[in-house]
Write an enzyme that holds these catalytic residues in place. Structure first.
Site: not given
Ligand code: OSB
Ligand code: MG
Length: 369
Positions: A135, A188
Protein backbone atom coordinates in the site's frame (compact mmCIF):
# COMPACT_ATOMS: atom_id res chain seq x y z
CA UNK A 1 -6.80 -21.91 30.70
CA UNK A 2 -6.84 -19.64 33.67
CA UNK A 3 -5.96 -16.08 32.65
CA UNK A 4 -3.58 -15.36 35.54
CA UNK A 5 -2.22 -11.99 34.50
CA UNK A 6 -2.66 -9.55 31.64
CA UNK A 7 -0.15 -6.88 30.66
CA UNK A 8 -0.77 -3.78 28.58
CA UNK A 9 2.10 -1.93 26.93
CA UNK A 10 1.67 1.30 25.05
CA UNK A 11 4.46 1.33 22.49
CA UNK A 12 5.56 3.75 19.77
CA UNK A 13 7.42 2.67 16.66
CA UNK A 14 8.89 5.08 14.13
CA UNK A 15 7.93 4.25 10.54
CA UNK A 16 10.77 4.09 8.00
CA UNK A 17 8.80 6.59 5.93
CA UNK A 18 5.66 8.65 6.54
CA UNK A 19 2.35 7.10 5.49
CA UNK A 20 -0.29 9.46 4.07
CA UNK A 21 -3.93 8.71 3.21
CA UNK A 22 -6.83 10.90 2.09
CA UNK A 23 -7.54 11.67 5.75
CA UNK A 24 -4.37 11.54 7.84
CA UNK A 25 -0.60 11.22 7.90
CA UNK A 26 1.43 8.96 10.19
CA UNK A 27 5.14 9.10 10.98
CA UNK A 28 5.09 7.19 14.26
CA UNK A 29 2.88 4.19 14.86
CA UNK A 30 1.57 3.89 18.40
CA UNK A 31 -0.07 0.65 19.46
CA UNK A 32 -0.94 -1.46 22.47
CA UNK A 33 0.67 -4.84 22.97
CA UNK A 34 -1.44 -7.15 25.12
CA UNK A 35 0.17 -10.13 26.85
CA UNK A 36 -1.84 -12.82 28.60
CA UNK A 37 -0.04 -15.15 31.04
CA UNK A 38 -1.29 -18.60 31.91
CA UNK A 39 0.42 -21.68 33.29
CA UNK A 40 3.95 -20.58 32.37
CA UNK A 41 2.90 -19.54 28.85
CA UNK A 42 2.52 -16.06 27.34
CA UNK A 43 0.32 -15.02 24.42
CA UNK A 44 0.87 -11.76 22.52
CA UNK A 45 -1.68 -9.62 20.71
CA UNK A 46 -1.61 -6.21 19.07
CA UNK A 47 -4.34 -3.59 19.32
CA UNK A 48 -4.32 -1.52 16.12
CA UNK A 49 -6.17 1.58 17.34
CA UNK A 50 -4.51 4.76 16.08
CA UNK A 51 -3.15 7.96 17.57
CA UNK A 52 -6.37 9.77 16.61
CA UNK A 53 -9.90 8.83 15.53
CA UNK A 54 -9.12 9.06 11.80
CA UNK A 55 -9.56 5.55 10.46
CA UNK A 56 -12.20 4.67 13.06
CA UNK A 57 -13.40 6.27 16.31
CA UNK A 58 -11.02 4.21 18.43
CA UNK A 59 -7.74 5.64 19.64
CA UNK A 60 -4.92 4.29 21.79
CA UNK A 61 -6.44 6.06 24.79
CA UNK A 62 -10.01 4.77 24.27
CA UNK A 63 -8.64 1.26 23.73
CA UNK A 64 -6.51 1.45 26.89
CA UNK A 65 -9.56 2.62 28.85
CA UNK A 66 -11.87 -0.08 27.47
CA UNK A 67 -9.26 -2.80 27.97
CA UNK A 68 -8.31 -1.73 31.49
CA UNK A 69 -11.75 -0.86 32.85
CA UNK A 70 -14.02 -3.32 31.03
CA UNK A 71 -12.43 -6.09 28.94
CA UNK A 72 -9.73 -7.17 31.38
CA UNK A 73 -12.05 -7.21 34.43
CA UNK A 74 -14.47 -9.35 32.39
CA UNK A 75 -11.91 -12.12 31.80
CA UNK A 76 -9.09 -11.86 34.37
CA UNK A 77 -8.74 -14.89 36.63
CA UNK A 78 -11.30 -16.84 34.67
CA UNK A 79 -10.89 -20.24 33.11
CA UNK A 80 -11.47 -19.77 29.39
CA UNK A 81 -10.89 -22.43 26.78
CA UNK A 82 -12.00 -20.93 23.47
CA UNK A 83 -12.21 -17.62 21.63
CA UNK A 84 -16.00 -18.08 21.54
CA UNK A 85 -16.02 -18.23 25.33
CA UNK A 86 -13.78 -15.17 25.58
CA UNK A 87 -16.03 -13.20 23.22
CA UNK A 88 -19.14 -14.21 25.18
CA UNK A 89 -17.61 -12.50 28.25
CA UNK A 90 -16.92 -9.35 26.19
CA UNK A 91 -20.38 -9.27 24.64
CA UNK A 92 -21.94 -6.76 27.09
CA UNK A 93 -19.30 -4.23 25.98
CA UNK A 94 -20.62 -2.49 22.89
CA UNK A 95 -18.34 -1.45 20.05
CA UNK A 96 -14.60 -0.93 20.55
CA UNK A 97 -13.63 -3.77 18.21
CA UNK A 98 -9.92 -2.91 18.17
CA UNK A 99 -9.65 -3.08 21.96
CA UNK A 100 -11.40 -6.45 21.99
CA UNK A 101 -9.36 -7.75 19.05
CA UNK A 102 -6.05 -6.97 20.81
CA UNK A 103 -7.08 -9.03 23.81
CA UNK A 104 -8.53 -11.81 21.69
CA UNK A 105 -5.34 -12.00 19.60
CA UNK A 106 -3.25 -12.55 22.75
CA UNK A 107 -5.70 -15.27 23.75
CA UNK A 108 -5.38 -17.02 20.36
CA UNK A 109 -1.58 -17.01 20.60
CA UNK A 110 -1.80 -18.44 24.13
CA UNK A 111 -4.32 -21.08 23.01
CA UNK A 112 -2.10 -22.14 20.11
CA UNK A 113 0.89 -22.51 22.48
CA UNK A 114 -1.22 -24.54 24.92
CA UNK A 115 -2.34 -26.83 22.08
CA UNK A 116 1.16 -27.09 20.59
CA UNK A 117 0.18 -25.79 17.17
CA UNK A 118 0.82 -22.75 15.02
CA UNK A 119 -1.83 -20.04 15.01
CA UNK A 120 -2.27 -20.59 11.27
CA UNK A 121 -3.09 -24.24 11.87
CA UNK A 122 -5.41 -23.44 14.79
CA UNK A 123 -7.36 -20.99 12.62
CA UNK A 124 -7.72 -23.51 9.81
CA UNK A 125 -5.01 -22.15 7.51
CA UNK A 126 -4.19 -24.20 4.44
CA UNK A 127 -1.40 -22.23 2.74
CA UNK A 128 2.32 -22.25 3.48
CA UNK A 129 2.86 -18.77 1.98
CA UNK A 130 0.65 -15.77 1.51
CA UNK A 131 0.61 -13.28 -1.34
CA UNK A 132 2.06 -9.94 -0.36
CA UNK A 133 0.96 -6.59 -1.79
CA UNK A 134 2.01 -3.09 -0.88
CA UNK A 135 0.00 0.00 0.00
CA UNK A 136 1.68 3.19 -1.21
CA UNK A 137 0.69 6.43 0.52
CA UNK A 138 0.07 9.78 -1.15
CA UNK A 139 3.37 11.20 -2.46
CA UNK A 140 4.49 14.78 -3.04
CA UNK A 141 4.21 14.51 -6.82
CA UNK A 142 3.69 12.02 -9.65
CA UNK A 143 7.37 11.55 -10.62
CA UNK A 144 8.12 10.62 -7.00
CA UNK A 145 5.25 8.13 -6.98
CA UNK A 146 6.47 6.53 -10.23
CA UNK A 147 9.92 6.09 -8.69
CA UNK A 148 8.43 4.53 -5.54
CA UNK A 149 6.38 2.08 -7.62
CA UNK A 150 9.45 1.19 -9.68
CA UNK A 151 11.43 0.50 -6.52
CA UNK A 152 8.67 -1.56 -4.88
CA UNK A 153 8.22 -3.63 -8.04
CA UNK A 154 11.94 -4.29 -8.10
CA UNK A 155 11.66 -5.58 -4.51
CA UNK A 156 9.10 -8.11 -5.73
CA UNK A 157 5.71 -6.64 -4.77
CA UNK A 158 3.30 -7.87 -7.40
CA UNK A 159 0.21 -5.87 -6.43
CA UNK A 160 0.35 -2.15 -5.91
CA UNK A 161 -2.30 -0.26 -3.97
CA UNK A 162 -2.36 3.52 -4.28
CA UNK A 163 -3.97 5.82 -1.78
CA UNK A 164 -6.21 8.31 -3.62
CA UNK A 165 -8.23 11.41 -2.78
CA UNK A 166 -9.92 14.19 -4.78
CA UNK A 167 -7.08 15.94 -6.65
CA UNK A 168 -4.77 12.88 -6.36
CA UNK A 169 -6.68 10.31 -8.35
CA UNK A 170 -7.50 10.32 -12.08
CA UNK A 171 -4.37 12.25 -13.08
CA UNK A 172 -2.24 9.97 -10.93
CA UNK A 173 -3.80 6.71 -12.13
CA UNK A 174 -3.47 7.83 -15.74
CA UNK A 175 0.26 8.51 -15.31
CA UNK A 176 0.79 5.22 -13.48
CA UNK A 177 -1.05 3.22 -16.14
CA UNK A 178 0.90 4.94 -18.89
CA UNK A 179 4.18 3.94 -17.25
CA UNK A 180 3.04 0.49 -15.98
CA UNK A 181 0.25 -0.71 -18.31
CA UNK A 182 0.04 -4.27 -16.97
CA UNK A 183 0.67 -4.24 -13.23
CA UNK A 184 -1.93 -5.46 -10.75
CA UNK A 185 -3.15 -2.10 -9.50
CA UNK A 186 -5.85 -0.91 -7.11
CA UNK A 187 -6.84 2.27 -5.29
CA UNK A 188 -7.97 3.01 -1.73
CA UNK A 189 -9.85 6.26 -1.02
CA UNK A 190 -10.40 5.82 2.74
CA UNK A 191 -13.90 7.29 2.39
CA UNK A 192 -12.85 10.48 0.58
CA UNK A 193 -15.82 10.70 -1.83
CA UNK A 194 -19.61 10.91 -1.73
CA UNK A 195 -22.27 9.52 -4.02
CA UNK A 196 -22.51 13.03 -5.51
CA UNK A 197 -19.09 12.27 -7.08
CA UNK A 198 -20.61 9.45 -9.13
CA UNK A 199 -19.64 10.75 -12.56
CA UNK A 200 -16.13 11.50 -11.32
CA UNK A 201 -15.80 8.01 -9.81
CA UNK A 202 -16.93 6.41 -13.09
CA UNK A 203 -13.62 7.55 -14.57
CA UNK A 204 -11.86 4.97 -12.38
CA UNK A 205 -13.21 2.35 -14.80
CA UNK A 206 -10.64 3.52 -17.38
CA UNK A 207 -7.70 2.04 -15.49
CA UNK A 208 -8.41 -1.67 -15.25
CA UNK A 209 -8.12 -1.66 -11.46
CA UNK A 210 -8.39 -4.89 -9.46
CA UNK A 211 -10.76 -2.97 -7.18
CA UNK A 212 -11.57 0.41 -5.67
CA UNK A 213 -11.41 0.28 -1.88
CA UNK A 214 -13.80 2.24 0.35
CA UNK A 215 -14.65 5.14 -1.96
CA UNK A 216 -17.59 6.40 0.18
CA UNK A 217 -18.26 7.12 3.83
CA UNK A 218 -16.75 4.98 6.60
CA UNK A 219 -20.07 3.61 7.84
CA UNK A 220 -22.02 3.59 4.59
CA UNK A 221 -23.44 0.56 2.83
CA UNK A 222 -26.41 1.99 0.93
CA UNK A 223 -24.58 4.55 -1.20
CA UNK A 224 -21.90 1.98 -2.01
CA UNK A 225 -24.62 -0.29 -3.38
CA UNK A 226 -25.82 2.59 -5.59
CA UNK A 227 -22.26 3.29 -6.73
CA UNK A 228 -21.43 -0.39 -7.39
CA UNK A 229 -24.40 -0.60 -9.79
CA UNK A 230 -22.83 2.22 -11.83
CA UNK A 231 -19.20 1.06 -11.72
CA UNK A 232 -17.49 -1.71 -13.62
CA UNK A 233 -14.59 -1.70 -11.18
CA UNK A 234 -15.34 -3.98 -8.21
CA UNK A 235 -15.80 -2.10 -4.96
CA UNK A 236 -13.95 -3.51 -1.96
CA UNK A 237 -15.15 -2.44 1.47
CA UNK A 238 -12.78 -1.81 4.36
CA UNK A 239 -14.02 0.73 6.98
CA UNK A 240 -17.72 -0.08 6.43
CA UNK A 241 -17.47 -3.76 7.41
CA UNK A 242 -17.32 -3.88 11.20
CA UNK A 243 -19.12 -7.16 11.88
CA UNK A 244 -20.04 -10.41 10.12
CA UNK A 245 -23.58 -8.98 9.87
CA UNK A 246 -22.25 -5.94 8.00
CA UNK A 247 -20.55 -8.33 5.58
CA UNK A 248 -23.78 -10.22 4.94
CA UNK A 249 -25.73 -6.98 4.43
CA UNK A 250 -23.08 -5.59 2.10
CA UNK A 251 -23.14 -8.72 -0.05
CA UNK A 252 -26.94 -8.99 -0.01
CA UNK A 253 -27.33 -5.38 -1.15
CA UNK A 254 -24.50 -5.43 -3.69
CA UNK A 255 -22.51 -2.75 -1.83
CA UNK A 256 -19.25 -4.52 -2.73
CA UNK A 257 -17.83 -7.52 -4.60
CA UNK A 258 -14.71 -7.97 -2.45
CA UNK A 259 -14.03 -7.59 1.28
CA UNK A 260 -10.85 -6.44 2.98
CA UNK A 261 -10.71 -8.30 6.31
CA UNK A 262 -8.84 -6.69 9.20
CA UNK A 263 -9.10 -8.53 12.52
CA UNK A 264 -8.87 -5.26 14.48
CA UNK A 265 -11.72 -3.60 12.62
CA UNK A 266 -14.10 -6.54 13.08
CA UNK A 267 -13.38 -7.27 16.75
CA UNK A 268 -10.89 -10.10 16.39
CA UNK A 269 -9.77 -13.19 14.55
CA UNK A 270 -12.97 -15.08 15.36
CA UNK A 271 -15.14 -12.55 13.54
CA UNK A 272 -12.51 -12.27 10.81
CA UNK A 273 -12.81 -16.03 10.27
CA UNK A 274 -16.62 -15.80 10.26
CA UNK A 275 -16.50 -13.16 7.52
CA UNK A 276 -14.01 -15.31 5.62
CA UNK A 277 -16.31 -18.34 5.92
CA UNK A 278 -19.35 -16.38 4.74
CA UNK A 279 -17.46 -15.01 1.74
CA UNK A 280 -15.98 -18.40 0.88
CA UNK A 281 -19.45 -19.98 0.92
CA UNK A 282 -20.68 -17.29 -1.48
CA UNK A 283 -17.65 -17.28 -3.77
CA UNK A 284 -16.70 -13.74 -2.75
CA UNK A 285 -12.94 -13.09 -2.74
CA UNK A 286 -11.33 -11.66 0.40
CA UNK A 287 -7.87 -10.45 1.36
CA UNK A 288 -6.26 -9.35 4.59
CA UNK A 289 -5.83 -5.62 5.11
CA UNK A 290 -3.16 -4.00 7.25
CA UNK A 291 -2.91 -1.33 9.91
CA UNK A 292 0.86 -0.79 9.80
CA UNK A 293 1.28 -3.56 12.37
CA UNK A 294 4.42 -4.50 14.25
CA UNK A 295 5.60 -8.07 13.78
CA UNK A 296 3.13 -9.23 16.44
CA UNK A 297 0.04 -8.05 14.59
CA UNK A 298 1.60 -8.96 11.25
CA UNK A 299 2.18 -12.56 12.36
CA UNK A 300 -1.50 -12.89 13.31
CA UNK A 301 -2.56 -11.38 9.97
CA UNK A 302 -0.32 -13.82 8.11
CA UNK A 303 -1.86 -16.75 9.99
CA UNK A 304 -5.33 -15.47 9.06
CA UNK A 305 -4.38 -14.91 5.41
CA UNK A 306 -3.34 -18.58 5.19
CA UNK A 307 -7.04 -19.53 5.13
CA UNK A 308 -8.31 -20.74 1.75
CA UNK A 309 -10.64 -17.81 0.96
CA UNK A 310 -7.82 -15.24 0.96
CA UNK A 311 -7.39 -15.41 -2.79
CA UNK A 312 -6.22 -11.84 -3.49
CA UNK A 313 -2.88 -10.27 -2.51
CA UNK A 314 -2.90 -8.91 1.04
CA UNK A 315 -1.74 -5.60 2.55
CA UNK A 316 0.89 -7.60 4.38
CA UNK A 317 4.34 -6.39 3.39
CA UNK A 318 7.79 -7.26 4.70
CA UNK A 319 8.85 -5.93 8.13
CA UNK A 320 11.46 -3.69 6.46
CA UNK A 321 8.74 -1.77 4.62
CA UNK A 322 7.57 -0.44 7.98
CA UNK A 323 10.41 -0.70 10.53
CA UNK A 324 14.14 -0.30 10.75
CA UNK A 325 14.01 -2.96 13.45
CA UNK A 326 10.91 -5.02 14.15
CA UNK A 327 10.17 -6.22 17.70
CA UNK A 328 10.08 -9.86 16.57
CA UNK A 329 12.64 -12.31 15.21
CA UNK A 330 12.98 -13.34 12.53
CA UNK A 331 11.54 -10.37 10.62
CA UNK A 332 9.10 -11.08 7.79
CA UNK A 333 10.80 -10.98 4.41
CA UNK A 334 9.46 -10.88 0.89
CA UNK A 335 10.30 -14.00 -1.12
CA UNK A 336 11.28 -13.65 -4.75
CA UNK A 337 7.84 -14.84 -5.86
CA UNK A 338 6.15 -11.94 -4.03
CA UNK A 339 5.01 -14.03 -1.06
CA UNK A 340 5.68 -14.19 2.67
CA UNK A 341 6.18 -17.59 4.29
CA UNK A 342 3.65 -18.57 6.96
CA UNK A 343 5.54 -19.43 10.18
CA UNK A 344 5.13 -23.02 11.33
CA UNK A 345 6.37 -22.53 14.91
CA UNK A 346 4.02 -22.53 17.89
CA UNK A 347 1.50 -19.71 18.18
CA UNK A 348 2.49 -16.65 16.16
CA UNK A 349 5.61 -18.58 15.16
CA UNK A 350 7.94 -15.65 15.76
CA UNK A 351 9.90 -14.64 18.87
CA UNK A 352 9.09 -11.36 20.59
CA UNK A 353 12.44 -9.77 21.49
CA UNK A 354 12.07 -8.51 25.10
CA UNK A 355 14.81 -5.81 24.95
CA UNK A 356 13.34 -4.34 21.78
CA UNK A 357 9.82 -4.36 23.17
CA UNK A 358 11.09 -2.67 26.34
CA UNK A 359 12.90 0.01 24.31
CA UNK A 360 9.72 1.15 22.52
CA UNK A 361 7.46 0.93 25.60
CA UNK A 362 6.05 4.27 26.80
CA UNK A 363 3.70 2.94 29.48
CA UNK A 364 3.05 -0.45 31.04
CA UNK A 365 0.44 -1.83 33.41
CA UNK A 366 -0.02 -5.36 34.73
CA UNK A 367 -3.29 -6.76 36.03
CA UNK A 368 -3.20 -9.88 38.22
CA UNK A 369 -6.01 -12.19 39.19
O1 OSB B 1 -7.10 1.80 4.68
O2 OSB B 1 -6.11 -0.02 4.37
C1 OSB B 1 -6.15 1.07 4.93
C2 OSB B 1 -2.98 1.65 6.99
C3 OSB B 1 -3.52 2.20 8.14
C4 OSB B 1 -4.87 2.41 8.21
C5 OSB B 1 -5.69 2.06 7.14
C6 OSB B 1 -5.16 1.49 5.99
C7 OSB B 1 -3.77 1.31 5.91
C8 OSB B 1 -3.08 0.77 4.73
C9 OSB B 1 -1.71 0.17 4.91
O3 OSB B 1 -3.52 0.88 3.60
C10 OSB B 1 -1.74 -1.31 5.02
C11 OSB B 1 -0.46 -1.88 5.60
O4 OSB B 1 0.49 -2.05 4.85
O5 OSB B 1 -0.42 -2.18 6.81
MG1 MG C 1 -8.32 0.66 3.36
Amino acid sequence: MKLEAIELRYIEMELVEPFETSGWRETVRPCIIVTIYSDGLAGYGECVAGAGPWYSYETIETAWHILKDFCIPAVLGQDISSAEELQAKLKPIRGHPMAKAGLEAAFWDLLAHAQNVSLAKLLGGTKDRIESGISIGIQQDIPTLLRVIEQRRAQGYKRIKLKVKPGWDINVLRAVRQRFPDIALMADANAAYTVADLSHLKQFDEFNLLMLEQPLDYDDLIDHSILQRELQTPICLDESIKTPDDARKALDTGACKIINIKPGRVGGLLNAKRIHDLCLSRGVPVWCGGMLETGIGRAANIALASLPGFVLPNDISASARYWREDIIEPPFVLERDGTITVPTGLGLGVRVVPERLERVTQRREVFRA
